[in-house]
Design a protein around this motif. Sequence first.
Motif, PDB file in Angstrom:
ATOM      1  N   LEU A  79      16.680  21.684  10.510  1.00 31.93           N
ATOM      2  CA  LEU A  79      17.890  21.492  11.303  1.00 31.93           C
ATOM      3  C   LEU A  79      18.722  22.761  11.452  1.00 31.93           C
ATOM      4  N   GLY A  80      18.504  23.761  10.630  1.00 34.57           N
ATOM      5  CA  GLY A  80      19.174  25.037  10.803  1.00 34.57           C
ATOM      6  C   GLY A  80      20.329  25.312   9.868  1.00 34.57           C
ATOM      7  N   ASP A  81      20.944  24.302   9.265  1.00 29.17           N
ATOM      8  CA  ASP A  81      22.074  24.522   8.366  1.00 29.17           C
ATOM      9  C   ASP A  81      21.549  24.669   6.936  1.00 29.17           C
ATOM     10  N   HIS A  82      21.162  25.903   6.598  1.00 29.14           N
ATOM     11  CA  HIS A  82      20.533  26.135   5.293  1.00 29.14           C
ATOM     12  C   HIS A  82      21.534  26.062   4.146  1.00 29.14           C
ATOM     13  N   GLY A  83      22.803  26.334   4.388  1.00 29.76           N
ATOM     14  CA  GLY A  83      23.819  26.224   3.348  1.00 29.76           C
ATOM     15  C   GLY A  83      23.988  24.799   2.868  1.00 29.76           C
ATOM     16  N   ALA A  84      24.001  23.866   3.806  1.00 30.23           N
ATOM     17  CA  ALA A  84      24.127  22.453   3.434  1.00 30.23           C
ATOM     18  C   ALA A  84      22.889  21.969   2.695  1.00 30.23           C
ATOM     19  N   VAL A  85      21.729  22.457   3.098  1.00 31.99           N
ATOM     20  CA  VAL A  85      20.497  22.054   2.418  1.00 31.99           C
ATOM     21  C   VAL A  85      20.491  22.580   0.986  1.00 31.99           C
ATOM     22  N   LEU A  86      20.898  23.837   0.794  1.00 36.91           N
ATOM     23  CA  LEU A  86      20.949  24.386  -0.559  1.00 36.91           C
ATOM     24  C   LEU A  86      21.977  23.651  -1.420  1.00 36.91           C
ATOM     25  N   MET A  87      23.089  23.283  -0.837  1.00 37.18           N
ATOM     26  CA  MET A  87      24.092  22.519  -1.578  1.00 37.18           C
ATOM     27  C   MET A  87      23.523  21.150  -1.981  1.00 37.18           C
ATOM     28  N   ALA A  88      22.762  20.523  -1.109  1.00 38.88           N
ATOM     29  CA  ALA A  88      22.130  19.248  -1.437  1.00 38.88           C
ATOM     30  C   ALA A  88      21.115  19.417  -2.567  1.00 38.88           C
ATOM     31  N   VAL A  89      20.387  20.536  -2.554  1.00 39.49           N
ATOM     32  CA  VAL A  89      19.429  20.808  -3.626  1.00 39.49           C
ATOM     33  C   VAL A  89      20.163  20.951  -4.956  1.00 39.49           C
ATOM     34  N   TYR A  90      21.249  21.707  -4.963  1.00 43.01           N
ATOM     35  CA  TYR A  90      22.013  21.894  -6.197  1.00 43.01           C
ATOM     36  C   TYR A  90      22.608  20.576  -6.694  1.00 43.01           C
ATOM     37  N   ILE A  91      23.107  19.780  -5.798  1.00 44.22           N
ATOM     38  CA  ILE A  91      23.680  18.490  -6.192  1.00 44.22           C
ATOM     39  C   ILE A  91      22.587  17.557  -6.725  1.00 44.22           C
ATOM     40  N   SER A  92      21.393  17.636  -6.147  1.00 40.35           N
ATOM     41  CA  SER A  92      20.312  16.772  -6.615  1.00 40.35           C
ATOM     42  C   SER A  92      19.811  17.175  -8.001  1.00 40.35           C
ATOM     43  N   LEU A  93      20.116  18.387  -8.438  1.00 34.14           N
ATOM     44  CA  LEU A  93      19.702  18.833  -9.764  1.00 34.14           C
ATOM     45  C   LEU A  93      20.650  18.362 -10.871  1.00 34.14           C
ATOM     46  N   ILE A  94      21.839  17.947 -10.525  1.00 33.74           N
ATOM     47  CA  ILE A  94      22.839  17.568 -11.526  1.00 33.74           C
ATOM     48  C   ILE A  94      22.369  16.429 -12.439  1.00 33.74           C
ATOM     49  N   PRO A  95      21.793  15.340 -11.926  1.00 30.85           N
ATOM     50  CA  PRO A  95      21.332  14.280 -12.846  1.00 30.85           C
ATOM     51  C   PRO A  95      20.261  14.770 -13.826  1.00 30.85           C
ATOM     52  N   LEU A  96      19.351  15.630 -13.364  1.00 31.84           N
ATOM     53  CA  LEU A  96      18.320  16.146 -14.263  1.00 31.84           C
ATOM     54  C   LEU A  96      18.920  17.038 -15.341  1.00 31.84           C
ATOM     55  N   LEU A  97      19.873  17.873 -14.957  1.00 31.63           N
ATOM     56  CA  LEU A  97      20.513  18.740 -15.945  1.00 31.63           C
ATOM     57  C   LEU A  97      21.290  17.933 -16.980  1.00 31.63           C
ATOM     58  N   LEU A  98      21.990  16.905 -16.536  1.00 34.61           N
ATOM     59  CA  LEU A  98      22.720  16.061 -17.477  1.00 34.61           C
ATOM     60  C   LEU A  98      21.768  15.337 -18.427  1.00 34.61           C
ATOM     61  N   PHE A 100      18.789  16.329 -19.334  1.00 28.85           N
ATOM     62  CA  PHE A 100      18.227  17.312 -20.255  1.00 28.85           C
ATOM     63  C   PHE A 100      19.249  17.753 -21.297  1.00 28.85           C
ATOM     64  N   LEU A 101      20.485  18.016 -20.889  1.00 30.01           N
ATOM     65  CA  LEU A 101      21.493  18.467 -21.844  1.00 30.01           C
ATOM     66  C   LEU A 101      21.788  17.401 -22.896  1.00 30.01           C
ATOM     67  N   PHE A 102      21.907  16.158 -22.478  1.00 34.12           N
ATOM     68  CA  PHE A 102      22.161  15.086 -23.435  1.00 34.12           C
ATOM     69  C   PHE A 102      20.972  14.892 -24.374  1.00 34.12           C
ATOM     70  N   ALA A 103      19.793  14.854 -23.820  1.00 35.30           N
ATOM     71  CA  ALA A 103      18.617  14.552 -24.620  1.00 35.30           C
ATOM     72  C   ALA A 103      18.190  15.732 -25.494  1.00 35.30           C
ATOM     73  N   SER A 104      18.433  16.960 -25.058  1.00 33.47           N
ATOM     74  CA  SER A 104      18.014  18.101 -25.869  1.00 33.47           C
ATOM     75  C   SER A 104      18.808  18.165 -27.166  1.00 33.47           C
ATOM     76  N   LYS A 105      20.070  17.773 -27.151  1.00 32.35           N
ATOM     77  CA  LYS A 105      20.853  17.721 -28.386  1.00 32.35           C
ATOM     78  C   LYS A 105      20.266  16.696 -29.345  1.00 32.35           C
ATOM     79  N   GLN A 106      19.827  15.565 -28.805  1.00 32.99           N
ATOM     80  CA  GLN A 106      19.213  14.537 -29.645  1.00 32.99           C
ATOM     81  C   GLN A 106      17.896  15.014 -30.237  1.00 32.99           C
ATOM     82  N   ILE A 107      17.113  15.717 -29.445  1.00 28.63           N
ATOM     83  CA  ILE A 107      15.819  16.209 -29.928  1.00 28.63           C
ATOM     84  C   ILE A 107      16.028  17.215 -31.049  1.00 28.63           C
ATOM     85  N   ILE A 108      16.914  18.170 -30.844  1.00 33.12           N
ATOM     86  CA  ILE A 108      17.152  19.198 -31.853  1.00 33.12           C
ATOM     87  C   ILE A 108      17.731  18.580 -33.119  1.00 33.12           C
TER      88      ILE A 108
END
Length: 118
Positions: A79-98, A100-108
């Motif tokens: 569609l041409g709006d690469h900034g919005a696509v990159l922002m969507a990619v970053y937002i889609s990573l938030i659940p995975l990061l959360l 991982f951060l929660f579970a990595s503390k439990q693992i350690i």
Amino acid sequence: RQYLVNYLTDDLIHAAMIDGASQMRIILQILIPLVKPAIILLVIKTGIEAWNEYLKPLVFLTDKSKMTVQIIISSSFGLGDHGAVLMAVYISLIPLLLLFLFASKQIIANITTGSIKY
């Protein structure tokens, strides 16, 4: 599997039986705390694989309102709006990061709970 084979030895279970622990107590107070890091790691791995699933939703979903985040992002590249696509990619990573951060503390925290020292 390797984690279970290495850390849950018969000696540990026999020692608990000699101390008078019941089967339920052995499971709840000895085995589950030792297996907890492996379970958490399995949850992380399964969660990441389910979140990043691309092919099955692409094939089976036809309704645009039920499409997954990854399909919507990949269909937006042209569609041409690469900034919005990159922002969507970053937002889609938030659940995975959360996850991982929660579970990595439990693992350690639980990895150091070994019961048998060699």
